[in-house]
Design a protein around this motif. Structure first.
Motif, PDB file in Angstrom:
ATOM      1  N   GLU A 103       0.823  -1.207   0.000  1.00  0.00           N
ATOM      2  CA  GLU A 103       0.000   0.000   0.000  1.00  0.00           C
ATOM      3  C   GLU A 103       0.858   1.258   0.000  1.00  0.00           C
ATOM      4  O   GLU A 103       0.522   2.242  -0.674  1.00  0.00           O
ATOM      5  N   SER A 104       1.957   1.239   0.728  1.00  0.00           N
ATOM      6  CA  SER A 104       2.855   2.396   0.755  1.00  0.00           C
ATOM      7  C   SER A 104       3.453   2.676  -0.617  1.00  0.00           C
ATOM      8  O   SER A 104       3.779   3.824  -0.940  1.00  0.00           O
ATOM      9  N   ALA A 105       3.612   1.612  -1.425  1.00  0.00           N
ATOM     10  CA  ALA A 105       4.121   1.781  -2.790  1.00  0.00           C
ATOM     11  C   ALA A 105       3.044   2.259  -3.755  1.00  0.00           C
ATOM     12  O   ALA A 105       3.346   2.573  -4.908  1.00  0.00           O
ATOM     13  N   GLY A 106       1.795   2.301  -3.297  1.00  0.00           N
ATOM     14  CA  GLY A 106       0.707   2.802  -4.126  1.00  0.00           C
ATOM     15  C   GLY A 106      -0.328   1.778  -4.533  1.00  0.00           C
ATOM     16  O   GLY A 106      -1.346   2.117  -5.141  1.00  0.00           O
ATOM     17  N   PHE A 107      -0.103   0.502  -4.210  1.00  0.00           N
ATOM     18  CA  PHE A 107      -0.987  -0.561  -4.666  1.00  0.00           C
ATOM     19  C   PHE A 107      -2.276  -0.654  -3.851  1.00  0.00           C
ATOM     20  O   PHE A 107      -2.312  -0.292  -2.676  1.00  0.00           O
ATOM     21  N   GLU A 108      -3.308  -1.183  -4.497  1.00  0.00           N
ATOM     22  CA  GLU A 108      -4.474  -1.696  -3.808  1.00  0.00           C
ATOM     23  C   GLU A 108      -4.210  -3.172  -3.530  1.00  0.00           C
ATOM     24  O   GLU A 108      -3.918  -3.933  -4.447  1.00  0.00           O
ATOM     25  N   VAL A 109      -4.277  -3.576  -2.280  1.00  0.00           N
ATOM     26  CA  VAL A 109      -3.963  -4.953  -1.913  1.00  0.00           C
ATOM     27  C   VAL A 109      -5.225  -5.795  -1.969  1.00  0.00           C
ATOM     28  O   VAL A 109      -6.224  -5.491  -1.311  1.00  0.00           O
ATOM     29  N   ARG A 110      -5.172  -6.835  -2.759  1.00  0.00           N
ATOM     30  CA  ARG A 110      -6.314  -7.741  -2.864  1.00  0.00           C
ATOM     31  C   ARG A 110      -6.187  -8.905  -1.892  1.00  0.00           C
ATOM     32  O   ARG A 110      -7.192  -9.371  -1.353  1.00  0.00           O
ATOM     33  N   ALA A 111      -4.963  -9.387  -1.675  1.00  0.00           N
ATOM     34  CA  ALA A 111      -4.782 -10.522  -0.764  1.00  0.00           C
ATOM     35  C   ALA A 111      -3.323 -10.679  -0.386  1.00  0.00           C
ATOM     36  O   ALA A 111      -2.433 -10.437  -1.205  1.00  0.00           O
ATOM     37  N   VAL A 112      -3.096 -11.085   0.853  1.00  0.00           N
ATOM     38  CA  VAL A 112      -1.816 -11.618   1.315  1.00  0.00           C
ATOM     39  C   VAL A 112      -2.179 -12.837   2.153  1.00  0.00           C
ATOM     40  O   VAL A 112      -2.808 -12.707   3.199  1.00  0.00           O
TER      41      VAL A 112
END
Length: 203
Positions: free
Chosen positions: A163-172
């Protein structure tokens, strides 16, 4: 990599692991027609990936591995580029999707790992998906990397780093020996409006 690590990455045991892990990570994700693979090493993951995408670019920092993979895959749908994932030799928004299999722990610091994430974000097209995996810590993991670079990636904090890199996180998601992730470069408001308008016209 030390000699044992080099042997292990070409072993039947690791080949079997890769055959199981790649489908687990991809999980029917649509990567689009132009995909970037980070750190393919000897290319076991590349061999599987290239069967399901139109064009695959493999970015490898090790000159010997890059040259060997270039020779082996010449004439295929794979282009091998020797380069550093913290300073990728690509223009922005070039790729429709990106993948990273058991590569990030080889990046020599957490700060440089985060730089890799920012570079993936930069070279992905808006809406593009970034999927991958990395190994969880174990005694075998430490033994394989004796004398090698090993900067563990904590799955519990990795989503926040994406998220800090700009992504929307779908799953970890954590497995027994590895974790997988799926993230997306979001569309801008303008791009989202265009996509909505296009959908309205088609309907």
């Amino acid at each position: 990599m030390n000699r044992f690590h080099q042997w292990f990455c070409r072993s039947d045991l690791w080949r079997t692991t890769v055959r199981e892990r790649v489908p687990w990570v991809l999980d029917r994700t649509d990567l689009g027609p132009n995909v970037l693979e980070l750190g393919p090493g000897p290319g076991l993951t590349t061999d599987l990936l290239r069967m399901s995408v139109r064009r695959l670019t493999a970015l490898e920092v090790d000159p010997k591995l890059a040259n060997a993979l270039t020779s082996r895959l010449r004439g295929s749908n794979v282009e091998v580029i020797e380069g550093n994932a913290t300073r990728m030799p690509f223009v922005g928004s070039e790729f429709s999707g990106a993948v990273s299999f058991t590569m990030l722990h080889h990046v020599p610091s957490r700060e440089l790992q985060d730089q890799v994430l920012r570079e993936v974000f930069r070279v992905l097209q808006p809406g593009g998906v970034f999927v991958g995996s990395d190994s969880r810590q174990s005694l075998l993991m430490r033994l394989i990397h004796l004398g090698d670079t090993l900067v563990p990636v904590d799955p519990d904090s990795f989503g926040a780093r994406l998220e800090s890199a700009g992504f929307e996180v779908r799953a970890v998601e954590k497995g027994a020996e590895a974790f997988r992730f799926c993230a997306r470069r979001p569309l801008s408001d303008v791009e989202r409006d265009r996509a909505s308008q296009k959908g309205s016209v088609l309907n």
